[in-house]
Design a protein around this motif. Structure first.
Motif, PDB file in Angstrom:
ATOM      1  N   GLU A 159       0.829  -1.212   0.000  1.00  0.00           N
ATOM      2  CA  GLU A 159       0.000   0.000   0.000  1.00  0.00           C
ATOM      3  C   GLU A 159       0.861   1.259   0.000  1.00  0.00           C
ATOM      4  O   GLU A 159       0.568   2.224  -0.711  1.00  0.00           O
ATOM      5  CB  GLU A 159      -0.948  -0.009   1.196  1.00  0.00           C
ATOM      6  CG  GLU A 159      -2.059  -1.031   1.074  1.00  0.00           C
ATOM      7  CD  GLU A 159      -2.911  -1.169   2.327  1.00  0.00           C
ATOM      8  OE1 GLU A 159      -2.519  -0.659   3.407  1.00  0.00           O
ATOM      9  OE2 GLU A 159      -3.989  -1.805   2.229  1.00  0.00           O
ATOM     10  N   ALA A 160       1.933   1.246   0.781  1.00  0.00           N
ATOM     11  CA  ALA A 160       2.841   2.406   0.814  1.00  0.00           C
ATOM     12  C   ALA A 160       3.487   2.610  -0.559  1.00  0.00           C
ATOM     13  O   ALA A 160       3.617   3.742  -1.034  1.00  0.00           O
ATOM     14  CB  ALA A 160       3.906   2.213   1.886  1.00  0.00           C
ATOM     15  N   ASP A 161       3.878   1.513  -1.226  1.00  0.00           N
ATOM     16  CA  ASP A 161       4.435   1.603  -2.585  1.00  0.00           C
ATOM     17  C   ASP A 161       3.416   2.219  -3.538  1.00  0.00           C
ATOM     18  O   ASP A 161       3.749   3.089  -4.339  1.00  0.00           O
ATOM     19  CB  ASP A 161       4.822   0.217  -3.102  1.00  0.00           C
ATOM     20  CG  ASP A 161       6.236  -0.178  -2.745  1.00  0.00           C
ATOM     21  OD1 ASP A 161       6.976   0.657  -2.180  1.00  0.00           O
ATOM     22  OD2 ASP A 161       6.607  -1.336  -3.035  1.00  0.00           O
ATOM     23  N   CYS A 162       2.157   1.753  -3.440  1.00  0.00           N
ATOM     24  CA  CYS A 162       1.105   2.259  -4.333  1.00  0.00           C
ATOM     25  C   CYS A 162       0.853   3.758  -4.126  1.00  0.00           C
ATOM     26  O   CYS A 162       0.529   4.474  -5.065  1.00  0.00           O
ATOM     27  CB  CYS A 162      -0.188   1.480  -4.124  1.00  0.00           C
ATOM     28  SG  CYS A 162      -0.101  -0.211  -4.734  1.00  0.00           S
ATOM     29  N   ARG A 163       1.005   4.224  -2.883  1.00  0.00           N
ATOM     30  CA  ARG A 163       0.810   5.646  -2.580  1.00  0.00           C
ATOM     31  C   ARG A 163       2.046   6.471  -2.894  1.00  0.00           C
ATOM     32  O   ARG A 163       2.031   7.690  -2.767  1.00  0.00           O
ATOM     33  CB  ARG A 163       0.443   5.824  -1.103  1.00  0.00           C
ATOM     34  CG  ARG A 163      -0.962   5.363  -0.750  1.00  0.00           C
ATOM     35  CD  ARG A 163      -1.362   5.800   0.654  1.00  0.00           C
ATOM     36  NE  ARG A 163      -0.426   5.361   1.678  1.00  0.00           N
ATOM     37  CZ  ARG A 163      -0.507   4.223   2.371  1.00  0.00           C
ATOM     38  NH1 ARG A 163      -1.488   3.387   2.137  1.00  0.00           N
ATOM     39  NH2 ARG A 163       0.380   3.923   3.287  1.00  0.00           N
ATOM     40  N   GLY A 164       3.130   5.815  -3.266  1.00  0.00           N
ATOM     41  CA  GLY A 164       4.366   6.530  -3.568  1.00  0.00           C
ATOM     42  C   GLY A 164       5.104   6.996  -2.328  1.00  0.00           C
ATOM     43  O   GLY A 164       5.965   7.878  -2.416  1.00  0.00           O
ATOM     44  N   GLN A 165       4.778   6.406  -1.182  1.00  0.00           N
ATOM     45  CA  GLN A 165       5.482   6.775   0.047  1.00  0.00           C
ATOM     46  C   GLN A 165       6.911   6.231   0.001  1.00  0.00           C
ATOM     47  O   GLN A 165       7.184   5.225  -0.638  1.00  0.00           O
ATOM     48  CB  GLN A 165       4.791   6.195   1.279  1.00  0.00           C
ATOM     49  CG  GLN A 165       3.547   6.920   1.656  1.00  0.00           C
ATOM     50  CD  GLN A 165       2.940   6.342   2.924  1.00  0.00           C
ATOM     51  OE1 GLN A 165       2.869   5.129   3.068  1.00  0.00           O
ATOM     52  NE2 GLN A 165       2.512   7.203   3.811  1.00  0.00           N
ATOM     53  N   TYR A 166       7.758   6.909   0.690  1.00  0.00           N
ATOM     54  CA  TYR A 166       9.140   6.446   0.763  1.00  0.00           C
ATOM     55  C   TYR A 166       9.619   6.510   2.195  1.00  0.00           C
ATOM     56  O   TYR A 166       9.020   7.141   3.054  1.00  0.00           O
ATOM     57  CB  TYR A 166      10.042   7.271  -0.147  1.00  0.00           C
ATOM     58  CG  TYR A 166      10.115   8.728   0.229  1.00  0.00           C
ATOM     59  CD1 TYR A 166      11.098   9.186   1.099  1.00  0.00           C
ATOM     60  CD2 TYR A 166       9.202   9.651  -0.285  1.00  0.00           C
ATOM     61  CE1 TYR A 166      11.161  10.519   1.453  1.00  0.00           C
ATOM     62  CE2 TYR A 166       9.263  10.987   0.069  1.00  0.00           C
ATOM     63  CZ  TYR A 166      10.255  11.409   0.939  1.00  0.00           C
ATOM     64  OH  TYR A 166      10.320  12.726   1.287  1.00  0.00           O
TER      65      TYR A 166
END
Length: 137
Positions: free
Chosen positions: A118-125
């Motif tokens: 989910e973090a990858d999909c939101r572009g979180q780093y």
């Protein structure tokens, strides 16, 4: 989206990365993937795949398996990423170490990696923490 985990036992990180890469490339060849970007946090391996003349004799048969599999895919690119950018793979490796089965393919993300997907999909780093030396004043 596919994921996989393998229980390989005690090996060094380089061999673990090569086994993981081999498994992933086999799945991609079976799925007839035409273009692939491989992101690895093992810079030495990324360099070895980018420069075909560099090879480690200890890992040569596993490395050659990976090169052969990669050659069956039309477009393959190897990129180095920091471990913080590879959290899903890291969690799958941890899962593999604790599994009873030798190899499992997931058609949907296991519960333990859902937050990372989910973090990858939101572009979180995740910020990379680097040691800083502080000189006395």
């Amino acid at each position: 989206m596919l994921g996989y985990a393998r229980k390989i036992g005690p090996v060094n990180s380089c061999l673990a990365e090569l086994w993981s890469l081999r498994d992933g490339l086999i799945l991609c060849v079976q799925a007839q993937v035409q273009a692939l970007i491989v992101e690895m946090d093992a810079k030495a391996l990324v360099d070895a795949f980018s420069n075909q003349t560099k090879s480690n004799v200890v890992n040569s048969s596993l490395m050659e398996d990976c090169r052969h599999l990669a050659s069956q895919i039309s477009q393959v690119s190897f990129r180095h990423v920091y471990r913080e950018a590879n959290m899903c793979a890291d969690q799958l490796a941890k899962l593999g170490a604790s599994m009873e089965n030798d190899f499992v393919v997931f058609s949907s993300p296991p519960v333990c990696i859902v937050p990372f997907v989910e973090a990858d999909c939101r572009g979180q780093y995740v910020n990379r923490l680097c040691p800083v030396s502080v000189s006395p004043v």
